[in-house]
Design an enzyme around this catalytic site. Structure first.
Site, PDB file in Angstrom:
ATOM      1  N   HIS A  56       0.854  -1.207   0.000  1.00  9.26           N
ATOM      2  CA  HIS A  56       0.000   0.000   0.000  1.00  9.26           C
ATOM      3  C   HIS A  56       0.873   1.233   0.000  1.00  9.26           C
ATOM      4  O   HIS A  56       1.013   1.882   1.039  1.00  9.26           O
ATOM      5  CB  HIS A  56      -0.901  -0.020   1.227  1.00  9.26           C
ATOM      6  N   PHE A  57       1.419   1.652  -0.983  1.00 13.51           N
ATOM      7  CA  PHE A  57       1.499   1.176  -2.358  1.00 13.51           C
ATOM      8  C   PHE A  57       2.960   1.041  -2.707  1.00 13.51           C
ATOM      9  O   PHE A  57       3.735   1.922  -2.341  1.00 13.51           O
ATOM     10  CB  PHE A  57       0.828   2.158  -3.319  1.00 13.51           C
TER      11      PHE A  57
END
Length: 154
Positions: A56-57
């Site tokens: 993420h991410f």
């Protein structure tokens, strides 16, 4: 009988003794301020080593908003635990049952320190309503109204 006085700040060991959460889901590192039955201020140090940053991410790490809300809910749990005498023979768990009015104003990234400010609004039977906000460098990055239920563990 009123609860014992609280000596601040509380570290992660003292927090872990009061909350059932463990790594990687214990999301508060320190309790800085506490006003009996009213409010609490806690900290979460956000590091690049957090497991959620792997996905993420990739290449653009952002703390998930739901985990910011969870950190506020854990702070609310600390407020309740610090405000009341709890029987160690009858452990309880707080469940987050409702989130309203959530707003996310800015991303939270590695290196940020979240200051979590939670206020108790009202109690109804085994549930309590809280208002929380998360700040980084005195800027509100997220806020939400939360309803938590306390139930016997086991």
């Amino acid at each position: 009988m009123p609860p014992a006085p609280v000596t601040l700040p509380l570290g992660v060991e003292q927090i872990a003794a009061m909350l059932p959460h463990r790594y990687p889901f214990l999301l508060i590192d320190r309790v800085l301020a506490f006003e009996h039955g009213t409010r609490v201020t806690a900290l979460k140090n956000v590091t690049f080593n957090e497991p959620f940053f792997q996905g993420h991410f990739p290449g653009h790490p952002v703390m998930p908003g739901v985990l910011i809300i969870e950190a506020m809910a854990q702070s609310a749990g600390m407020l309740v635990k610090l405000s009341a005498q709890h029987n160690a023979d009858v452990p309880s768990i707080f469940y987050l049952v409702k989130v309203d009015k959530a707003r996310f104003n800015r991303t939270v990234v590695p290196g940020d320190q979240l200051r979590l400010e939670v206020e108790h609004k009202r109690r109804m039977r085994n549930m309590s309503q809280f208002w929380g906000r998360a700040l980084v460098d005195d800027v509100v990055v997220a806020e939400a109204e939360m309803l938590c239920a306390e139930v016997a563990a086991g």
